[in-house]
Write a protein that holds these residues in place. Structure first.
Motif, short mmCIF file in Angstrom:
data_model
loop_
_atom_site.label_atom_id
_atom_site.label_comp_id
_atom_site.label_asym_id
_atom_site.label_seq_id
_atom_site.Cartn_x
_atom_site.Cartn_y
_atom_site.Cartn_z
N ARG A 13 23.04 30.45 -44.54
CA ARG A 13 24.20 29.55 -44.69
C ARG A 13 24.87 29.24 -43.35
O ARG A 13 25.52 28.22 -43.21
CB ARG A 13 25.21 30.17 -45.67
N ARG A 81 20.03 42.55 -49.42
CA ARG A 81 21.06 43.42 -48.83
C ARG A 81 20.94 44.84 -49.37
O ARG A 81 21.05 45.81 -48.62
CB ARG A 81 22.46 42.85 -49.11
N ASP A 103 29.34 45.39 -43.66
CA ASP A 103 28.63 44.16 -43.29
C ASP A 103 28.87 43.86 -41.81
O ASP A 103 30.03 43.69 -41.41
CB ASP A 103 29.19 42.95 -44.06
N ARG A 106 31.17 41.04 -41.18
CA ARG A 106 32.64 41.22 -41.19
C ARG A 106 33.01 41.86 -39.86
O ARG A 106 33.57 42.97 -39.80
CB ARG A 106 33.07 42.06 -42.39
N VAL A 159 36.91 41.56 -52.76
CA VAL A 159 36.66 42.80 -52.02
C VAL A 159 35.81 42.56 -50.78
O VAL A 159 35.02 41.63 -50.71
CB VAL A 159 36.09 43.93 -52.90
N GLN A 160 36.05 43.43 -49.81
CA GLN A 160 35.45 43.30 -48.48
C GLN A 160 34.63 44.56 -48.18
O GLN A 160 34.33 45.34 -49.08
CB GLN A 160 36.60 43.14 -47.46
N THR A 161 34.29 44.73 -46.93
CA THR A 161 33.72 45.99 -46.47
C THR A 161 34.57 46.43 -45.27
O THR A 161 35.26 45.60 -44.70
CB THR A 161 32.24 45.85 -46.05
N GLN A 163 32.88 49.57 -47.45
CA GLN A 163 33.00 50.20 -48.77
C GLN A 163 32.57 51.67 -48.59
O GLN A 163 31.48 51.94 -48.08
CB GLN A 163 32.13 49.48 -49.78
N THR A 181 25.98 42.49 -56.21
CA THR A 181 26.28 41.86 -54.92
C THR A 181 27.07 42.77 -53.99
O THR A 181 27.28 42.43 -52.83
CB THR A 181 27.05 40.53 -55.10
N ASP A 182 27.53 43.91 -54.49
CA ASP A 182 28.10 44.89 -53.55
C ASP A 182 27.78 46.31 -54.03
O ASP A 182 27.26 46.51 -55.14
CB ASP A 182 29.60 44.68 -53.30
N LYS A 205 34.09 37.50 -43.97
CA LYS A 205 32.63 37.57 -43.81
C LYS A 205 32.18 36.27 -43.16
O LYS A 205 32.30 35.20 -43.76
CB LYS A 205 31.95 37.75 -45.17
#
Ligand SMILES: Nc1ccn([C@@H]2O[C@H](COP(=O)(O)OP(=O)(O)OP(=O)(O)O)[C@@H](O)[C@H]2O)c(=O)n1
Ligand SMILES: C[C@](O)(CO)[C@H](O)COP(=O)(O)O
Length: 223
Positions: A13, A81, A103, A106, A159-161, A163, A181-182, A205
């Motif tokens: 992307r 991932r 990630d 991030r 939510v982000q990382t 984690q 996906t996470d 991200k």
């Protein structure tokens, strides 16, 4: 504490000439920005997961960093991932009992976010993830695009990382082999509690060219 930094994505992307983690942001690779942030959290170990053909380049990046005694290894990732996370988990030493998965994308995540996740883990939860309140109203749609639900916005978090998890719990969650996906979703699926702590808008991200431009602006604005 160990950190698995996943950086093995292709960055479709973003559309750059190189895999995303090796694209430069203000003259430094996204991977290096991310690793500097991770090292500020004082991990005992860092596993960096990158595309197989870039393992040597990633090792050079790691060699140029101040590791402050942390063990650091670079391993090749997988096509998905979750495969890259599994490869990273397998490369942690047996000593690691708590693990953060982060990630590389991030890459501007403030150290305070790492600290909040680690504090929650230290308090005894199986998992903790950073999240921010959503500002849009979110709809659940069917295959034809018809809205089937409107969840209460106050209950939603993006939510982000990083984690964070008890290492044995995350390893078991990945071994179960479900798609998600996470990492939190895999742990939730096993019935463990995962706490959301406060995230940060700077933990964005980097996904599209617009995100890269936003990250550049954030870097310029930082003290
Ligand atoms: N096979 C993969 C896919 C993703 N990632 C990592 O997981 C993080 C989140 O993934 P994403 O932002 O989607 O990265 P890409 O998969 O590279 O992006 P795209 O989907 O646009 O190709 C990134 O740090 C990425 O490098 C990974 O290590 N291995
Ligand atoms: C793990 C994650 O960053 C949490 O928001 C996100 O789910 C990764 O998604 P991607 O499609 O692999 O970028």
């Amino acid at each position: 504490m160990g950190v698995v930094v996943v950086a093995a994505g292709s960055g479709t992307r973003l559309g750059a000439e190189r895999p995303k983690a090796f694209v430069e942001l203000a003259g430094v690779t996204i991977l290096e920005h991310a690793l500097r942030g991770v090292l500020a959290a004082r991990p005992g170990e860092v596993v960096v997961v990158v595309p197989r053909e870039l393992v040597d380049e990633a090792r050079s990046i790691v060699a140029g960093l101040d590791l402050s005694g942390a063990r650091a290894v670079v391993v090749p990732g997988g096509a998905k991932r979750s495969e890259s996370v599994s490869a990273g988990l397998a490369a942690l030493s047996d000593r690691v009992e708590r693990v953060l998965v982060h990630d590389a994308a991030r890459c501007l995540t403030p150290v305070a976010v790492f600290e909040r996740v680690l504090a929650a883990l230290a308090a005894g939860v199986a998992g903790a993830v950073p999240g921010v309140a959503v500002v849009d109203t979110v709809k659940v749609v069917d295959a034809g695009g018809l809205i089937v639900d409107t969840p209460l916005r106050e209950s939603l978090r993006a939510v982000q990382t990083p984690q964070g998890f008890v290492r044995s719990v995350l390893t078991a969650a990945h071994a179960a082999g479900a798609a998600a996906t996470d990492d939190a979703a895999l742990v939730e699926a096993l019935g463990h509690d995962v706490l959301v702590v406060e995230g940060d808008h700077r933990a964005l991200k980097v996904t599209t060219p617009d995100d890269l431009a936003r990250a550049e602006r954030l870097l310029t604005a930082s003290p």
